[in-house]
Design an enzyme around this catalytic site. Sequence first.
Site, mmCIF file in Angstrom:
data_model
loop_
_atom_site.group_PDB
_atom_site.id
_atom_site.type_symbol
_atom_site.label_atom_id
_atom_site.label_comp_id
_atom_site.label_asym_id
_atom_site.label_seq_id
_atom_site.Cartn_x
_atom_site.Cartn_y
_atom_site.Cartn_z
ATOM 1 N N LEU A 31 3.804 -7.387 2.580
ATOM 2 C CA LEU A 31 5.215 -7.178 2.304
ATOM 3 C C LEU A 31 5.577 -6.896 0.930
ATOM 4 O O LEU A 31 5.545 -8.072 0.199
ATOM 5 C CB LEU A 31 5.960 -8.210 2.918
ATOM 6 C CG LEU A 31 5.820 -8.176 4.550
ATOM 7 C CD1 LEU A 31 6.516 -9.638 5.089
ATOM 8 C CD2 LEU A 31 6.460 -6.955 5.279
ATOM 9 N N GLU A 32 5.477 -5.846 0.452
ATOM 10 C CA GLU A 32 5.727 -5.663 -1.047
ATOM 11 C C GLU A 32 7.237 -5.743 -1.331
ATOM 12 O O GLU A 32 7.568 -5.716 -2.518
ATOM 13 C CB GLU A 32 5.269 -4.267 -1.405
ATOM 14 C CG GLU A 32 3.757 -4.139 -1.104
ATOM 15 C CD GLU A 32 3.357 -2.885 -1.726
ATOM 16 O OE1 GLU A 32 4.072 -1.855 -2.497
ATOM 17 O OE2 GLU A 32 1.976 -2.589 -1.274
ATOM 18 N N ASN A 33 8.039 -6.240 -0.506
ATOM 19 C CA ASN A 33 9.657 -6.587 -0.772
ATOM 20 C C ASN A 33 9.657 -8.069 -0.846
ATOM 21 O O ASN A 33 10.611 -8.658 -0.735
ATOM 22 C CB ASN A 33 10.351 -6.004 0.282
ATOM 23 C CG ASN A 33 10.046 -6.270 1.727
ATOM 24 O OD1 ASN A 33 9.042 -6.615 2.154
ATOM 25 N ND2 ASN A 33 11.227 -6.744 2.555
ATOM 26 N N ARG A 39 4.284 2.408 -7.879
ATOM 27 C CA ARG A 39 5.433 1.530 -6.963
ATOM 28 C C ARG A 39 6.537 1.417 -7.745
ATOM 29 O O ARG A 39 6.597 1.857 -8.989
ATOM 30 C CB ARG A 39 4.772 0.107 -6.905
ATOM 31 C CG ARG A 39 3.282 0.100 -6.075
ATOM 32 C CD ARG A 39 2.912 -1.307 -5.797
ATOM 33 N NE ARG A 39 1.497 -1.442 -5.293
ATOM 34 C CZ ARG A 39 1.233 -1.166 -4.208
ATOM 35 N NH1 ARG A 39 2.182 -0.632 -3.256
ATOM 36 N NH2 ARG A 39 -0.092 -0.957 -3.768
ATOM 37 N N MET A 79 0.872 -1.330 -0.014
ATOM 38 C CA MET A 79 0.030 0.051 -0.046
ATOM 39 C C MET A 79 0.855 1.343 0.083
ATOM 40 O O MET A 79 1.932 1.235 0.685
ATOM 41 C CB MET A 79 -0.935 -0.152 1.231
ATOM 42 C CG MET A 79 -1.844 -1.328 1.337
ATOM 43 S SD MET A 79 -2.786 -1.277 0.052
ATOM 44 C CE MET A 79 -3.546 -2.810 0.425
#
Length: 577
Positions: A402-404, A9, A1
Amino acid sequence: MERSPVTSRRGRRTRQALGAAVAVVAAGALSVTGLVSTAQAADVNVAKNAGFESGLANWTCSGGSGATVSSPVHGGTSALKATPAGQDNAQCTQTVAVKPNSTYALSSWVQGGYAYLGVSGTGTTDVSTWTPGSTSWSQLSTSFRTGANTTSVTVYTHGWYGQSAYFVDDLSVSGPDGGGGTDPGPTIPAAPAGLAVGTTTASSVSLSWNAVSGATGYTVYKDGAKVTTTTGNSATVTGLTANTAYQFTVTATNAAGESVKSGSVSGRTAVGGGTDPGVPSTSVPKHAVTGYWQNFNNGATVQKLSDVPANYDIIAVSFADATSTPGAVTFNLDSAGLNGYTVDQFKADIKAKQAAGKNVIISVGGEKGSVSVNSDASATNFANSVYSLIQEYGFNGVDIDLENGVNSTYMTKALRSLSQKAGSGLVITMAPQTIDMQSTAGEYFKTALGIKDILTVVNMQYYNSGSMLGCDGKVYSQGSVDFLTALACIQLEGGLAPSQVGLGVPASTSGAGSGYVAPSVVNAALDCLAKGTGCGSFKPSKTYPGVRGAMTWSTNWDAKSGNAWSNAVGPHVHGLP
């Protein structure tokens, strides 16, 4: 988010309409596929290390594109994973000895992205076959005949440019022995190590153990009696008595026989369901709306939790912060940025929302989140720290955003450990990006399936992603009914229950860099999935009346637009069948 308004992003892979053209070009390869013959009784598999149980021995993969993995596998404990990159299509080859003037049946099991299987140097007509990809194992089969002077051929697999990794297992080149022999038969495997107890309920105990080389299956024993078998390295024993201790062992099996039993572990079932009386027990409704509440001011409306409209059933507090301890998180209320909102007011508002039947959970990650759970120690730290936040603030559960990226092995361990601490009332949600749920081989998808028995809902983010493949193999552009339904179908057909699938969308054009859809489009997509009405060009093969609902980023951006999103989507979700 996203924490900042109208920003995209960091770079991500996108699938363009070229994927459709690739399918057309690749289809030409089918003209050389042939008639699959049945191998004779005396035939052998002349391929070596055909199940990749010995790593990449006997195989050569272009550009270092190949590796062996322990999951997913079709048989045994290993499979080939090959990843196309740039102009490399991840081709892996093996030269096998054959007899002249002989017919061979060629087959393999594949999964993941585009996968090709073929043979060259036959001395007659070289053949190949392919599949555009699948989320489960499927078999490719063809046959070929050798020429009068052919004593060896090259068997190959490869993927396709720009596509995701493919997996291969249990390859066979079945026909007369060309003098090279075949792999030796299996030996009885070793006893499994690492047997451990996972989640327990009043009537079940979950177990896991280390995979054993050469094993094709496992047998679980309870108090010395056989209770279940499995091909994976985990199992759940059910039908148990509450508050009772049991002894468990496990053996490994293959065609040669069964190993000796592992060391035993003790597992005790929970008391009357195993919920912790200190954890709020508010339940999530059949159809639910999730909204992320911002613990920061980025230009959206600043809110207290008490300001969040009643249309939201799950409120995800965004975000927990990483600490210097690997895997551990904490939460710091931004009182200054939230106009003096105090911790005591925040805690009181959580209780008030729960008294109204709502769930308030803590979200971990976000666009700038840096939490990493990639070891046993960090998994323990994650579980312990989240549980501490649950105890301190009264949260109902946790959201994984967790976008990593995630490590499915250790995030699964962390969430199961947290579930054991908090009990069966724990709410667990996830918010992966679209690329994370394109295949069951992805780490996010594997995590979701690994905790399916305790998972509440996956609210995939259908935005900031560009074009993606749907479950029918076609490419769809974001911002449409088809994009929402065809990508949700991947999760629904990939193993998640309908109740575990939600549609994540921005609340307004300010909520995300791209991918905003009007609330009417969200409602149409939900109707398409639940009732088969309101669909675009893509229509699922069946309906999913139990689909959970929708999620938005964020309640604050929704408020900035006069709560237009929740006022339209909320009643529609709650009115689903």
